[in-house]
Design an enzyme around this catalytic site. Structure first.
Site, PDB file in Angstrom:
ATOM      1  N   ASP A 150       0.854  -1.278  -0.111  1.00  0.00           N
ATOM      2  CA  ASP A 150      -0.058  -0.186   0.033  1.00  0.00           C
ATOM      3  C   ASP A 150       1.099   1.080   0.006  1.00  0.00           C
ATOM      4  O   ASP A 150       1.572   1.641   0.828  1.00  0.00           O
ATOM      5  CB  ASP A 150      -0.864   0.059   1.181  1.00  0.00           C
ATOM      6  CG  ASP A 150      -1.934  -0.950   1.078  1.00  0.00           C
ATOM      7  OD1 ASP A 150      -1.629  -2.187   0.482  1.00  0.00           O
ATOM      8  OD2 ASP A 150      -2.994  -0.854   1.780  1.00  0.00           O
TER       9      ASP A 150
ATOM     10  N   LYS B 253      -6.844   3.402  -3.719  1.00  0.00           N
ATOM     11  CA  LYS B 253      -7.473   3.450  -2.293  1.00  0.00           C
ATOM     12  C   LYS B 253      -7.697   4.630  -1.867  1.00  0.00           C
ATOM     13  O   LYS B 253      -6.803   5.607  -2.102  1.00  0.00           O
ATOM     14  CB  LYS B 253      -6.223   2.419  -1.430  1.00  0.00           C
ATOM     15  CG  LYS B 253      -6.317   2.526   0.250  1.00  0.00           C
ATOM     16  CD  LYS B 253      -5.643   1.780   0.632  1.00  0.00           C
ATOM     17  CE  LYS B 253      -5.218   1.939   2.220  1.00  0.00           C
ATOM     18  NZ  LYS B 253      -4.365   1.271   3.043  1.00  0.00           N
TER      19      LYS B 253
ATOM     20  N   LYS C 147     -10.153   0.076  -2.962  1.00  0.00           N
ATOM     21  CA  LYS C 147      -9.953  -0.065  -1.730  1.00  0.00           C
ATOM     22  C   LYS C 147     -10.324   1.104  -0.852  1.00  0.00           C
ATOM     23  O   LYS C 147      -9.509   2.040  -0.597  1.00  0.00           O
ATOM     24  CB  LYS C 147      -8.592  -0.583  -1.156  1.00  0.00           C
ATOM     25  CG  LYS C 147      -8.612  -0.796   0.410  1.00  0.00           C
ATOM     26  CD  LYS C 147      -7.233  -1.422   0.811  1.00  0.00           C
ATOM     27  CE  LYS C 147      -7.051  -1.330   2.340  1.00  0.00           C
ATOM     28  NZ  LYS C 147      -5.721  -1.676   2.802  1.00  0.00           N
TER      29      LYS C 147
END
Lengths: 312, 289
Positions: free
Chosen positions: A143, A208, A244
């Protein structure tokens, strides 16, 4: 987006990808909460949401022991009932090797935040070294945070080059690009950043919403803007990008509403944990709690789900 | 000047320190003593009960942590808030058929009952706790702790005094309450909520629902977060509550709706009522010699 005082690169990008109708988005997402999901559909949704959770601990006080219990929770969220494991655990790079001891070889993947999370304010060399170290320790997913400073000053080339460098450094690991929506300020900017990221990442890499470390986190509105960007990008290029939302999703009811947004915007192809995730820590307990309520017919007490309740 | 339009009140339930309608949007009709329409009262659902329990869970730890003395001050303040509105509350009771004299007597008894428990908050611990003689080198002592969230089911007879008599011993020791008001005479509970809201009682410590008993008893019985049920119910409901309580391991303290109860009696208040809704914690502390 006040185009007049923005760098010209924004104007050129919006001519290409279009802007966001903020009022339309707000009205659209307000409707999602009105869908009635009961019984079988509810259980399906809750189970699906469990399989989409990136069970997260990102605190300075994380210890190998805390990560170990997080991994056990991810593998087996509850001691009774048919509750599937979560998609992944999400930890800091230093904790990846500790998580690997517990979940390597299982269905639960290891996600690691990297690139000087949450600010991203470190030299590129350092950020890439962090990514490589996390992957070497066993991270299946990385991430990363984008360079918001570069984005906001209109240096899209720099921002995209950095993402591309992380793509390369992450090797076989899936990449999730955190836009940090609260620092982008407008829906137009979120759409712009989504497109810039999607153009340099691989199919089934993620975009995300947030780090969960700033005041505002994932909202239905941000989620919708990004889902629509994914849809438009997919229709244009045929490249599927995953999504996400992270931070602020605490209740099962919220999770179901987000899933309704996915279903109605992107369709069934995105209703699996390869294409949609929840970055959350408290959410899993509430999902399990509601599943237990559906299974037993009785409202459950929080202390059955490893939750601090001070005896109440 | 044209005739003034009547301003009618929408009765709402006091839950989590706020006044709510039922999430279901349902209401039931309340008639006055002459059989004429008086108001639409919320017909609370299982979900309202769940939400009330969540509200109580939020308020609980803070309420239990307050000093006993402070809880006493707050309960006394509750009594003050009703005392200044005795007439209004009496009229609410007269809706259910009580005469003015009976109604006033009931309100005054309810105020006195609250004052009674306000006095108990910093005294019951000295009566219920103990230092226990043990045959080893330990200082062994027992203290009480509140149980948590208590479900209260108030009877139709004495809709205010009975409700207050069931709620007060629970909150005296730091419990929180989710109470279902009398089904036939819910209005005094609505008014009680309005009085609690202006007392210093933190929101969520007492939550008052109105609705159909038969609908809500099964949820009271099985909800695992409720630690005890205290109420006056009929035989069928007693059975349902006991079965549900066995499943969810909660305490039950049930009076019989079939039998007449003298709620004004001295025996309906006091230490035993408080004892019924606390847990005891015993500590073994090693000592030298």
């Amino acid at each position: 987006m006040p185009v007049a005082k923005s760098p010209p690169s924004f104007r050129r990008l919006f001519d290409d990808i279009g802007t966001v109708d903020a009022v339309g988005i707000e009205e659209r997402v307000a409707k999602y909460g009105t869908r009635s999901v009961k019984k079988g559909a509810k259980v399906f949704g809750l189970q699906l949401a469990v399989t989409m959770v990136d069970l997260t601990t990102l605190e300075g006080k994380d210890t190998p022991g805390k990560v170990a219990s997080l991994c056990q929770k991810a593998l087996r969220p509850h001691d009774v009932g048919e509750i599937p494991p979560t998609a992944a655990v999400c930890v800091y790079p230093a904790m990846v090797r500790h998580a690997a001891k517990h979940v390597k070889g299982t269905a639960v993947r290891i996600a690691s935040v990297a690139t000087a999370f949450p600010s991203g304010q470190a030299p590129l060399k350092t950020r890439l070294a962090e990514v490589r170290a996390a992957v070497a320790d066993g991270a299946d997913e990385i991430d990363m945070v984008i360079n918001r400073g570069a984005f906001l000053s209109g240096e899209f080339g720099l921002m995209q080059d950095e993402i591309a460098a992380v793509v390369e450094a992450s090797g076989a690991a899936t990449l999730k690009v955190i836009l940090e929506t609260s620092e982008l300020e407008t829906y137009d900017n979120i759409r712009a950043a989504s497109f810039l990221a999607m153009r340099v990442i691989r199919p089934n890499d993620f975009i995300k919403t947030s780090t969960g470390k700033t005041s505002a986190n994932a909202t239905l509105g941000n989620n919708q803007v990004m889902l629509e960007a994914i849809r438009d990008h997919f229709l244009e290029t045929g490249v599927p990008i995953a999504m996400k939302p992270a931070g602020g999703i605490r209740t099962a009811k919220q999770a179901l509403t987000f899933l309704i947004a996915v279903k109605e915007t992107l369709g069934d192809e995105w209703l699996n944990n390869g294409r949609y995730r929840f970055g959350a820590s408290a959410l899993l307990n509430d999902l399990v709690r509601q599943l237990e309520k559906e299974r037993t017919g009785a409202y459950q007490a929080p202390w059955n789900f490893s939750e601090a309740s001070e005896g109440y | 000047m044209s005739a003034r339009l009547t301003i009618t009140k929408t009765p709402k339930c006091y839950v989590g320190g706020a006044f709510i309608r039922s999430e279901s949007g349902r209401v039931f009709e309340l008639k006055d003593q002459k059989g004429e329409f008086f108001a639409n009262v919320p017909l609370c659902s299982r979900k309202d009960l769940r939400n009330a329990v969540e509200a109580a869970a939020k308020a609980g730890p803070g309420w239990a942590k307050r000093t006993a003395f402070n809880r006493g001050q707050i309960l006394y303040r509750v009594a003050e808030m009703i005392e200044s509105r005795v007439e209004e509350m009496a009229e609410a009771l007269m809706l259910g058929g009580a005469t003015k004299v009976e109604a006033t007597k009931e309100v005054v008894a309810a105020v006195d009952r609250i004052v009674h428990y306000a006095g108990w908050t910093d005294k019951y611990e000295a009566m219920l706790g103990s230092v226990n003689p043990v045959a080893s080198a330990h200082f062994n002592f027992t203290v009480t702790e509140p149980m948590g969230i208590i479900g209260v089911l108030a009877p139709d007879e004495r809709p205010l005094l009975a409700l207050v008599s069931l709620i007060l011993p629970a909150i005296t020791s730091g419990n929180c309450v989710v109470a279902l008001a009398s089904e036939a005479r819910p209005y005094p509970a609505i008014l009680l909520g309005e009085m609690l809201a202006v007392s210093d009682l933190p929101g969520g410590v007492v939550n008052l629902l109105t609705g159909k008993r038969a609908e809500l008893v099964p949820t009271f019985a099985t909800h695992e977060h409720l630690r005890a049920i205290s109420g006056v119910v009929n035989a069928e409901q007693r059975k349902a509550l006991r079965l549900g309580a066995a499943e969810s391991v909660k305490r039950v303290r049930l009076g019989k709706a079939e039998e007449a109860v003298d709620w004004e009696a001295e025996t309906m208040q006091g230490l035993e009522e408080i004892r019924a809704l606390v847990e005891c914690k015993t500590t073994w502390h090693p000592v030298g010699g």
